[in-house]
Design an enzyme around this catalytic site. Structure first.
Site, PDB file in Angstrom:
ATOM      1  N   LYS A 103      28.915  34.812  29.790  1.00  0.00           N
ATOM      2  CA  LYS A 103      27.889  33.799  29.553  1.00  0.00           C
ATOM      3  C   LYS A 103      26.528  34.315  30.006  1.00  0.00           C
ATOM      4  CE  LYS A 103      28.571  31.565  34.045  1.00  0.00           C
ATOM      5  NZ  LYS A 103      28.770  30.290  34.768  1.00  0.00           N
ATOM      6  N   TYR A 157      -3.233  37.732  43.728  1.00  0.00           N
ATOM      7  CA  TYR A 157      -3.738  36.364  43.827  1.00  0.00           C
ATOM      8  C   TYR A 157      -3.635  35.811  45.251  1.00  0.00           C
ATOM      9  CZ  TYR A 157      -3.615  36.183  38.714  1.00  0.00           C
ATOM     10  OH  TYR A 157      -3.816  36.416  37.370  1.00  0.00           O
TER      11      TYR A 157
END
Length: 393
Positions: A44, A281
Site C-alpha cells: 500500500k 526562513y
C-alpha cells in the site's frame, strides 16, 4: 537500473534508490520467521514510498503469494496490464467506502474486505451485475477500534448474511482477519486479549459454516516477535522494506533486515559566509562563525519533514551534517563547517547505514515521528531508481 531521466539526460537533482535485492532478502527473512504460513507482501501507499509494482514483483520472486493494499485503486493498478505482477498472485484490498469500485474489483479477481453490512450489501449487488461471485474476507475488530466488525451481535449478523450470500452463489468467504493495536510493544496486555478475541470470532464463524482459505492477524512486528499469531498467513509491511517496526526492541540488523531505500541529492551550491549570518526562513539558525554552507535541493514538497528543521542529519563527504535552520518547500541548508565540497557533491539523507550515512530511523528521531512516515512521504517529485532488478532468488 531503471530510473526516471531528467530532461535532456541531465543529472538528477535528487533520487531515491531502491535496492530490490534488499526487498527480496527481507521477504525471505520474514518467511523464515513464519515457516509453514503464506506471506502477504503489503505494498500500500506505493509500496511505502518504494514503488508498489517493482516491490510487489520482487516480493513475489522471493516467495510471497499474496499482495496487500489499502485502497481498491491500488489493487486494481497491480492487476492492470504492464504491472508485471503474475496473474496467479492473490491481491487483497481493505479500505473501502460506499460507492467504491466493487464490480471492477470482482472482475479483477481481487479479495475485498468487509467489516459491516453496508459493504456486504454493496458487494453482493456488484456480484449480481458482474455475473460472478466476489472473493470476500470478513474483518473482525478484535480491539484496535478502527475498521472491522464488532464482536457480538454485529459479527453474528455479518457472518449469517455472508453465508446466505455464499449460498446464493454471490460470494465466497476466503478469509477471516483482524489487525493488532500494540504488536510493536511485546507484552502489552492488548496483544493476548486480541488473540483470544480473534480465535473466538474465527471459531464462531467456522462453527456456522465459514470455510476460509486463510486466517490472519500478524503484521510486521507480530511476524517478527509473535509466532502464536501467524495462523495461515502473515502480512508484513514496513519490515519487507528493511525498517524495524519496533526500534525499541530491535534494529533492522537485529531482525536480519536491510533498508531498501537510499535518499540522496546533489549539492546545488556551496558558499562562504561570515559569522552571524542568518540561514533560511526565520533565521532560526545563525552561523556561529565564518563557515561554508551547502544547499540541498530537497524540501518538504519532496517529503523532507519540516519538523526536522535544525535537527535532520545528512552525510556529506563522509561527515554527518545537520540541517541548519528551517526546511523550506524545495530546499534546506547544511553548515559544512568550512569544508568545501564541489557543487554536485552527494548529500545522503538516509540509507541502510552501511557507509556511515543516517538511516530513516535517525530522521524519525529528529522529526519526532516513526520511520514508516519518513519513507512513505517521499514525494513523486523524487525519481525512484531501481537497482538489482534481476530475480536473484
Amino acid at each position: 537500473m531503471n530510473e526516471t531521466d531528467a530532461p535532456g539526460g541531465a543529472a538528477l537533482r535528487a533520487r531515491a534508490e531502491i535496492d530490490l535485492a534488499a526487498v527480496r532478502a527481507n521477504v525471505r527473512t520474514l518467511r523464515q520467521r513464519a515457516p509453514g504460513t503464506a506471506l502477504m507482501a503489503v505494498v500500500k501507499a506505493d509500496g511505502y514510498g518504494h514503488g508498489a509494482a517493482p516491490c510487489a514483483r520482487a516480493a513475489v520472486e522471493a516467495g510471497a503469494t499474496w499482495l496487500g493494499t489499502a485502497t481498491p485503486q491500488e489493487a486494481l493498478a497491480l492487476r492492470a496490464p504492464g504491472s508485471g505482477v503474475p496473474a496467479g498472485v492473490r491481491i487483497m484490498c481493505w479500505l473501502w467506502t460506499p460507492g467504491g469500485p466493487w464490480r471492477e474489483a470482482i472482475e479483477a479477481d481481487l479479495d475485498v474486505s468487509l467489516g459491516g453490512r453496508w459493504a456486504l450489501d454493496e458487494v453482493t449487488r456488484a456480484a449480481r451485475l458482474a455475473g460472478r461471485p466476489a472473493r470476500v474476507q470478513l474483518k473482525a475488530d478484535t480491539g484496535l477500534g478502527r475498521g472491522g466488525c464488532q464482536p457480538g451481535d454485529d459479527w453474528t449478523e455479518l457472518v449469517a448474511a455472508a453465508l446466505r450470500a455464499e449460498a446464493e452463489g454471490l460470494l465466497r468467504v476466503t478469509g477471516l482477519w483482524s489487525h493488532f493495536a500494540c504488536a510493536d510493544e511485546p507484552g502489552h496486555p492488548s496483544i493476548a486479549a486480541q488473540l483470544t478475541r480473534f480465535r473466538e470470532m474465527v471459531a464462531y464463524a467456522e462453527a456456522q459454516g465459514v470455510r476460509p482459505e486463510v486466517r490472519h492477524i500478524a503484521n510486521s512486528p507480530a511476524t517478527l516477535t509473535l509466532p502464536e499469531s501467524h495462523f495461515d498467513l502473515v502480512r508484513p509491511g514496513i519490515a519487507m522494506y528493511g525498517i524495524s517496526p519496533s526500534p525499541e526492541i530491535g534494529t533492522s540488523a537485529d531482525f536480519g533486515l536491510r533498508p531498501a531505500m537510499t535518499l540522496s541529492a546533489s549539492l546545488a551550491l556551496v558558499k562562504h559566509v561570515p559569522g552571524g549570518h542568518g540561514v533560511s526562513y526565520g533565521h532560526h539558525y545563525v552561523t556561529p562563525g565564518a563557515t561554508t554552507l551547502g544547499l540541498v535541493p530537497l524540501g518538504y514538497a519532496d517529503g523532507v519533514p519540516r519538523h526536522a528543521s535544525s535537527a535532520g542529519p545528512v552525510l556529506v563527504e563522509g561527515k554527518w551534517r545537520t540541517v541548519a535552520g528551517r526546511v523550506a518547500m524545495d530546499q534546506f541548508v547544511v553548515d559544512l563547517g568550512g569544508d568545501e565540497p564541489e557543487p554536485g557533491a552527494e548529500a545522503v539523507l538516509f540509507g541502510p547505514g552501511e557507509r556511515g550515512e543516517p538511516t530513516a530511523e535517525d530522521w524519525a528521531q529528529a522529526a519526532g515521528t516513526i520511520a514508516y512516515e519518513i519513507v512513505t512521504r517521499i514525494g513523486a517529485r523524487v525519481p525512484r531508481v531501481y537497482v538489482n532488478e534481476g530475480s536473484g532468488r
